[in-house]
Design an enzyme around this catalytic site. Structure first.
Site, PDB file in Angstrom:
ATOM      1  CG  ASP A  69     -11.601   1.854  -0.633  1.00  0.00           C
ATOM      2  OD1 ASP A  69     -10.836   2.683  -0.094  1.00  0.00           O
ATOM      3  OD2 ASP A  69     -11.888   0.764  -0.094  1.00  0.00           O
TER       4      ASP A  69
ATOM      5  N   PRO B  64      -4.751  -4.318   3.312  1.00  0.00           N
ATOM      6  CG  PRO B  64      -6.697  -3.769   4.485  1.00  0.00           C
ATOM      7  CD  PRO B  64      -5.229  -4.029   4.676  1.00  0.00           C
TER       8      PRO B  64
END
Length: 432
Positions: free
Chosen positions: A300, A318
């Site tokens: 990710d 984020p």
């Protein structure tokens, strides 16, 4: 005579040295004896693994190239031992039409140093059939952005897609429930708490576990092949494990940051540890012992600028960069006897290739692409984000000592990284 021979390669788990013969970018021979070739690279008994596959990266190209682009991101990938990456669709414009998908392929073919595939956005129902014809790695759905009615419609559209070349469409999920995320975020914000650790309460484990439960029901109802991205709690993994036992076609992914960090890292790193879903407390988090319930590790890789991450907890985006830290962190745990090369190969090579239909990747076998990463298990380093090839020069792993490093990355028989120096190569779209 062959193009290339990699000599004295230690292949695990057999722990035996082989020579690997390569021609036209493919593995053509694996022998204990010497292989004659136009060029020989002496590996000197170092461990050779299949080139790593990262099925979950955000290269930010197009639209956010100040954070990352295909060139910087795939340079980071090559430096970290990855030879194939699958890019997510939340760029600007999003990769949710046939036109934007084709444009991103062009960008990747012009800039990428490693091979790449693309996930497609599933939020544009009118484009789904056109996108499916272009062979996306999967259709990505961010469950935290859509209500249940919209999700039902999308799953219905995806279930109508025919198999292409006998391959069933994969649906990748960001599994956090929108209603729960909104409710808890508003509750936490109302307390005017700007401490970064408040973010843990804003997106609780319940949001993920409800979303995973819904995904399992929808996968069964619509007979879809589901992949849950960045699972972050033990309960999520157990739900997926039970669903598999019940015949559901569903797989799971965990990130290195959810595996090796916990919510206490917010105290040291603040927003630089902020990601979705958030880092969990020690009671809920996934640990190395849970990897037998995990299908793949995906980084990710989600880069941002330092100035963005320095905003307050509610405005800072984020995301954690992971392409250059994942392999050293796992090799360190192998050195400590906490996991094994078999697990590494399964989660970062073999299973990503199987799940996302990468026919020539993930294995050191005759006929496969000659993609490798050579690792030195004795070499040590301290993680220093200032030295990243990624544009994102931050990491909640900063300062951690690692033992075991990639020292050479080979893409289709061409050296793309050696001793930390990355070279120009031409990455290809893997689903051509």
């Amino acid at each position: 005579m062959l193009d290339l021979c990699l000599s004295n390669c230690k292949i695990v788990p057999e722990n035996i040295e082989y020579s690997i013969g390569i021609n036209d970018g493919k593995i053509v021979s694996i022998k204990r004896s010497t292989i004659k070739a136009g060029k020989t690279i002496e590996i000197n008994g170092k461990i050779v693994l299949p080139g790593l596959i990262d099925a979950h990266v955000h290269l930010r190209d197009p639209g956010f190239t100040y954070k990352e682009d295909f060139r910087s991101g795939t340079t980071a990938a090559a430096g970290g031992g990855f030879t194939t990456v699958l890019d997510m669709p939340n760029t600007k414009p999003p990769t949710n039409t046939a036109e934007t998908f084709k444009n991103k392929i062009r960008i990747g073919e012009n800039k990428s140093l490693v091979d790449f595939g693309l996930h497609a956005g599933a939020d544009n129902p009118e484009q789904i059939k056109k996108l499916a014809a272009l062979k996306p790695a999967s259709f990505k759905i961010f469950m935290d952005l859509f209500d249940d009615d919209f999700l039902m419609n999308i799953f219905g559209e995806l279930s109508d897609l025919p198999e292409i070349d006998g391959i069933k469409t994969v649906v990748s999920l960001h599994a956090e429930d929108k209603e729960i995320v909104n409710r808890y975020t508003n509750m936490v914000k109302s307390k005017e708490n700007l401490n970064p650790i408040a973010y843990v309460d804003a997106r609780p484990p319940l949001a993920e576990e409800i979303a995973v439960s819904k995904a399992i029901l929808l996968a069964k109802e619509f007979n879809l092949k589901m992949h849950v991205c960045h699972a972050s709690t033990k309960k999520s993994l157990n739900l997926i494990k039970k669903a598999k036992f019940d015949g559901c076609n569903i797989t799971s992914e965990v990130t290195p940051h959810h595996l090796f960090l916990d919510s206490s890292y917010f105290e040291q790193f603040g927003n630089f540890a902020k990601t979705n879903p958030p880092l969990r407390n020690k009671a809920n988090k996934i640990n190395l012992i849970d990897l037998h319930n995990v299908d793949i590790i995906g980084t990710d890789h989600a880069p941002h600028t330092i100035s963005e991450k320095e905003e307050n907890i509610w405005n800072a985006p984020p995301g954690i960069p992971g392409l250059e830290t994942a392999l050293p962190l796992i090799l360190t745990q192998i050195n400590r006897g906490k996991t094994s090369f078999e697990v590494l190969k399964k989660l970062l090579c073999e299973n990503p290739a199987r799940i996302f239909n990468l026919k020539n990747k993930g294995f050191i076998k005759e006929g496969m692409d000659a993609d490798f990463v050579v690792v030195d298990m004795k070499k040590e380093d301290i993680i220093n984000p200032d030295n990243f090839y990624s544009k994102a020069h931050y990491s909640p792993f900063k300062g951690q000592k690692v033992q075991g490093l990639p020292i050479m990355t080979i893409l289709r028989g061409e050296i793309v990284m050696k001793e930390g120096e990355v070279y120009e190569t031409n990455g290809k779209f893997v689903y051509s």
